[in-house]
Write a protein that holds these residues in place. Structure first.
Motif, PDB file in Angstrom:
ATOM      1  N   ALA A 191     -25.642  -6.469-100.376  1.00 27.59           N
ATOM      2  CA  ALA A 191     -25.476  -6.849-101.778  1.00 27.59           C
ATOM      3  C   ALA A 191     -26.340  -6.005-102.699  1.00 27.59           C
ATOM      4  O   ALA A 191     -26.125  -5.960-103.903  1.00 27.59           O
ATOM      5  CB  ALA A 191     -25.819  -8.331-101.955  1.00 27.59           C
ATOM      6  N   THR A 247     -24.875  -0.646-105.032  1.00 30.81           N
ATOM      7  CA  THR A 247     -24.098  -0.682-106.260  1.00 30.81           C
ATOM      8  C   THR A 247     -22.965   0.331-106.164  1.00 30.81           C
ATOM      9  O   THR A 247     -23.215   1.515-105.951  1.00 30.81           O
ATOM     10  CB  THR A 247     -24.979  -0.345-107.477  1.00 30.81           C
ATOM     11  OG1 THR A 247     -26.057  -1.271-107.537  1.00 30.81           O
ATOM     12  CG2 THR A 247     -24.169  -0.412-108.759  1.00 30.81           C
ATOM     13  N   HIS A 278     -14.208  -3.674-107.118  1.00 27.67           N
ATOM     14  CA  HIS A 278     -14.575  -4.419-105.916  1.00 27.67           C
ATOM     15  C   HIS A 278     -14.276  -3.555-104.694  1.00 27.67           C
ATOM     16  O   HIS A 278     -13.398  -2.699-104.713  1.00 27.67           O
ATOM     17  CB  HIS A 278     -13.834  -5.755-105.847  1.00 27.67           C
ATOM     18  CG  HIS A 278     -12.338  -5.631-105.820  1.00 27.67           C
ATOM     19  ND1 HIS A 278     -11.597  -5.183-106.890  1.00 27.67           N
ATOM     20  CD2 HIS A 278     -11.436  -5.910-104.839  1.00 27.67           C
ATOM     21  CE1 HIS A 278     -10.309  -5.192-106.580  1.00 27.67           C
ATOM     22  NE2 HIS A 278     -10.193  -5.624-105.343  1.00 27.67           N
ATOM     23  N   THR A 318     -19.569  -5.821-100.796  1.00 19.87           N
ATOM     24  CA  THR A 318     -20.999  -5.712-101.090  1.00 19.87           C
ATOM     25  C   THR A 318     -21.696  -7.061-101.095  1.00 19.87           C
ATOM     26  O   THR A 318     -22.915  -7.121-101.229  1.00 19.87           O
ATOM     27  CB  THR A 318     -21.212  -5.056-102.464  1.00 19.87           C
ATOM     28  OG1 THR A 318     -20.700  -5.925-103.484  1.00 19.87           O
ATOM     29  CG2 THR A 318     -20.528  -3.708-102.555  1.00 19.87           C
ATOM     30  N   ALA A 348     -20.642  -9.471-103.315  1.00 19.34           N
ATOM     31  CA  ALA A 348     -20.501  -9.957-104.688  1.00 19.34           C
ATOM     32  C   ALA A 348     -19.140 -10.603-104.895  1.00 19.34           C
ATOM     33  O   ALA A 348     -18.200 -10.374-104.131  1.00 19.34           O
ATOM     34  CB  ALA A 348     -20.688  -8.806-105.679  1.00 19.34           C
ATOM     35  N   ARG A 359     -20.282 -10.641-112.481  1.00 21.75           N
ATOM     36  CA  ARG A 359     -20.579 -10.180-111.123  1.00 21.75           C
ATOM     37  C   ARG A 359     -21.579 -11.163-110.537  1.00 21.75           C
ATOM     38  O   ARG A 359     -22.742 -11.208-110.948  1.00 21.75           O
ATOM     39  CB  ARG A 359     -21.150  -8.757-111.150  1.00 21.75           C
ATOM     40  CG  ARG A 359     -21.442  -8.176-109.771  1.00 21.75           C
ATOM     41  CD  ARG A 359     -21.986  -6.750-109.902  1.00 21.75           C
ATOM     42  NE  ARG A 359     -22.349  -6.210-108.608  1.00 21.75           N
ATOM     43  CZ  ARG A 359     -21.519  -5.597-107.783  1.00 21.75           C
ATOM     44  NH1 ARG A 359     -20.256  -5.442-108.150  1.00 21.75           N
ATOM     45  NH2 ARG A 359     -21.921  -5.136-106.618  1.00 21.75           N
ATOM     46  N   THR A 361     -23.801 -12.439-107.530  1.00 22.64           N
ATOM     47  CA  THR A 361     -24.396 -11.699-106.416  1.00 22.64           C
ATOM     48  C   THR A 361     -25.480 -12.505-105.726  1.00 22.64           C
ATOM     49  O   THR A 361     -26.662 -12.318-105.994  1.00 22.64           O
ATOM     50  CB  THR A 361     -25.006 -10.382-106.920  1.00 22.64           C
ATOM     51  OG1 THR A 361     -25.931 -10.680-107.985  1.00 22.64           O
ATOM     52  CG2 THR A 361     -23.945  -9.451-107.460  1.00 22.64           C
ATOM     53  N   ASN A 362     -25.102 -13.363-104.805  1.00 23.50           N
ATOM     54  CA  ASN A 362     -26.112 -14.039-104.003  1.00 23.50           C
ATOM     55  C   ASN A 362     -25.730 -14.097-102.531  1.00 23.50           C
ATOM     56  O   ASN A 362     -26.428 -14.714-101.740  1.00 23.50           O
ATOM     57  CB  ASN A 362     -26.364 -15.458-104.525  1.00 23.50           C
ATOM     58  CG  ASN A 362     -27.744 -15.961-104.150  1.00 23.50           C
ATOM     59  OD1 ASN A 362     -28.664 -15.168-103.964  1.00 23.50           O
ATOM     60  ND2 ASN A 362     -27.895 -17.258-104.016  1.00 23.50           N
ATOM     61  N   GLN A 412     -28.303 -15.556-110.327  1.00 18.44           N
ATOM     62  CA  GLN A 412     -27.522 -14.912-109.279  1.00 18.44           C
ATOM     63  C   GLN A 412     -26.325 -14.149-109.826  1.00 18.44           C
ATOM     64  O   GLN A 412     -25.596 -13.543-109.077  1.00 18.44           O
ATOM     65  CB  GLN A 412     -27.009 -15.954-108.269  1.00 18.44           C
ATOM     66  CG  GLN A 412     -28.090 -16.588-107.420  1.00 18.44           C
ATOM     67  CD  GLN A 412     -28.561 -17.902-107.962  1.00 18.44           C
ATOM     68  OE1 GLN A 412     -27.900 -18.519-108.775  1.00 18.44           O
ATOM     69  NE2 GLN A 412     -29.735 -18.337-107.555  1.00 18.44           N
ATOM     70  N   GLY A 413     -26.085 -14.188-111.106  1.00 11.83           N
ATOM     71  CA  GLY A 413     -24.929 -13.487-111.634  1.00 11.83           C
ATOM     72  C   GLY A 413     -25.041 -13.323-113.124  1.00 11.83           C
ATOM     73  O   GLY A 413     -25.916 -13.879-113.780  1.00 11.83           O
TER      74      GLY A 413
END
Length: 497
Positions: free
Chosen positions: A56, A59, A401, A430, A432, A446, A448-449, A492-493
């Motif tokens: 994660a 990028t 994505h 990734t 996400a 996005r 992301t956790n 987280q996002g």
């Protein structure tokens, strides 16, 4: 680089790639059925630097700006703008949240309440941005899905367990019950609810789809035998008819299957694709328009009323992807569908605009030229900027994505039908969850956790909440939280840069 087939005696055989100068052998796996030999003219393309990520923290490179020309002149844009409360009359649209609330306070809203468009406009300010719930499993999570009424959520894990949760308006999940799935090879690959939400159907590497009675007193699983002709067989995707009677499945033998639960037998087997059928769906509320997407890169539409004939033919083709289809999600109105693909894109289609001249052959050539395996290799960099194929009639192409490791999924936001599908959520390798604005094609969230690829995403039917299932062995529920409120943890996002 050359490929060799090495017999391994009692242990089977192995495809390997042999690199020059005595490099180590690298397992490749057997080639997909129907994929043509590599075109020698692509030798130069193979040497370019690949891209792809495993964590994660990575990028992805910025994709090119979305091409909105096809959607700009289409009726769908006007429909979604009206649903958002924009363009529905003279003068500028009311987009300021505070001013809109003040208008209602002053009684200037019709019936002293917000219209559908105004509610839709308000909801666009409250896309999920925080993790509200998480649950961890001992192995990879493959599926996560809300029931049609949103009262239940089910997850499927590689430990062969189905876990059910009560869902309270999508804001929280509470464990309800769990069961051990039957006849599972490797993992449960897809799940689906019956229309009344009383049964859960699931499939795997097996010749039968199973039906679990969620509220039954015992642990009741009913097998629906599809009677495939191949010994090693998988059903990769499921869809259930509007009355719960017919079950549609996509098989690893390139066929789609129909099973009638009332007469308790398979009623149809249609040779639909030149390779695995990874995705099936029902495009309309009546269940008469069936969709299938395969590793041949083509989405085919089928009229259920014409499938009883000896030779079934699709009523429409959608071509434009350069690699296999991983998932299909229709809007539910018989007109629009989104496809996800190993070519690192998702595409929005109008089913009334089938493939143009030469589209099928162009897709066949593009798929045959793919010389990498998404399951364990990184995608070639050319996938990021590939131009449209001849005959591509898609309305929008979504990039950003990463589709690697497994058959990742994307879903349009509710409600189904007119005004729905304003946002598209997509799982990413990734770790996400990417949320796109359908009108612009750009990411607007996005999340992301996760620490492993997100295979499945599911919107709550009432909107506002989004669930994800990941190979990091967890499911997560995402909701909106006011940034000025006390945070539930670390962010987280948020909005993409």
């Amino acid at each position: 680089m050359q490929s060799l087939w090495l017999p391994m005696g009692l242990c089977g055989s192995l495809w390997v790639s042999v690199a020059p100068y005595g490099s180590l052998l690298t397992p490749m796996g057997p080639p997909h059925r129907g994929r043509a030999a590599r075109d020698p003219s692509d030798e130069e393309e193979e040497e370019e630097e690949p891209w792809g990520w495993a964590t994660a923290d990575a990028t992805p490179p910025a994709p090119p700006p979305p091409d909105t020309r096809a959607l700009d002149g289409h009726e769908l844009k006007a429909e979604l703008l009206l649903a958002r409360g924009k363009g529905a009359g003279p003068g500028p649209s009311e987009e300021n949240l505070t001013r809109l609330l003040r208008q209602r306070e002053w009684g200037r809203c019709r019936n002293s309440s917000f219209s559908y468009g105004e509610r839709s406009l308000l909801s666009s300010h409250f896309l999920p941005n925080r993790e509200a719930f998480a649950d961890s499993y001992p192995q990879k999570a493959f599926c996560g899905l809300f029931s049609p009424d949103g009262s239940l959520f089910v997850s499927a894990c590689q430990d062969h367990t189905l876990r059910f949760y009560w869902s309270r308006e999508g804001s929280r999940l509470r464990p309800f019950r769990s069961c051990r799935a039957r006849d599972v090879g490797w993992s449960v690959l897809d799940v689906a609810f019956s229309p009344d939400g009383a049964h859960c159907l699931y499939c795997s590497w097996a010749g039968a789809v199973h039906v679990y009675d969620i509220y039954g007193e015992g642990d009741t699983h009913t097998a629906l035998d599809l009677r495939p002709e191949e010994r090693r067989f998988a059903v990769f995707s499921l869809a259930v008819g509007p009355d719960g009677r017919e079950v549609l499945g996509g098989g690893s033998d390139g066929c789609i299957y129909l099973y009638d639960r009332e007469v308790q037998r398979r009623t149809l087997r249609v040779e639909a694709h030149e390779d695995d059928v990874n995705a099936v769906a029902l495009a309309d509320a009546g269940g008469q328009l069936l969709l299938s997407g395969g590793d041949d890169g083509v989405t085919r539409a089928w009229d259920r009323r014409c499938l009883g004939q000896d030779r079934a033919h699709p009523v429409g083709l959608l071509t434009g992807h350069r690699d296999g289809i991983t998932f299909l999600h229709p809007r539910g109105d018989g007109r629009y569908v989104v496809s996800n693909s190993k070519d690192q894109t998702a595409k929005l289609w109008d089913l009334r605009r089938p493939a143009g001249p030469g589209g099928l052959e162009a897709t066949r050539r593009a798929v045959a030229r793919q010389s990498w395996d998404y399951r364990w290799q990184r995608a070639p960099r050319r996938a990021l900027t590939s131009p449209p194929l001849p005959g591509d009639t898609s309305l929008m192409t979504f990039r950003g994505h990463v589709v690697l490791n497994t058959l990742l999924r994307c879903r349009l936001a509710p409600p189904p039908g007119d005004g729905g599908g304003q946002y598209l959520s997509a799982g990413c390798a990734t770790g996400a969850v990417i949320v796109y604005d359908v009108l612009t094609g750009r990411p607007v969230r996005r999340l992301t956790n996760h620490s492993g690829c997100v295979r499945d995403v599911s919107w709550h039917p009432q909107g506002g909440a989004l669930a994800s299932a990941s190979w990091d062995g967890s499911i997560r529920l995402w909701t909106y939280q006011d940034p000025q409120e006390e945070p539930m943890g670390e962010p987280q996002g948020g909005d993409p840069p």
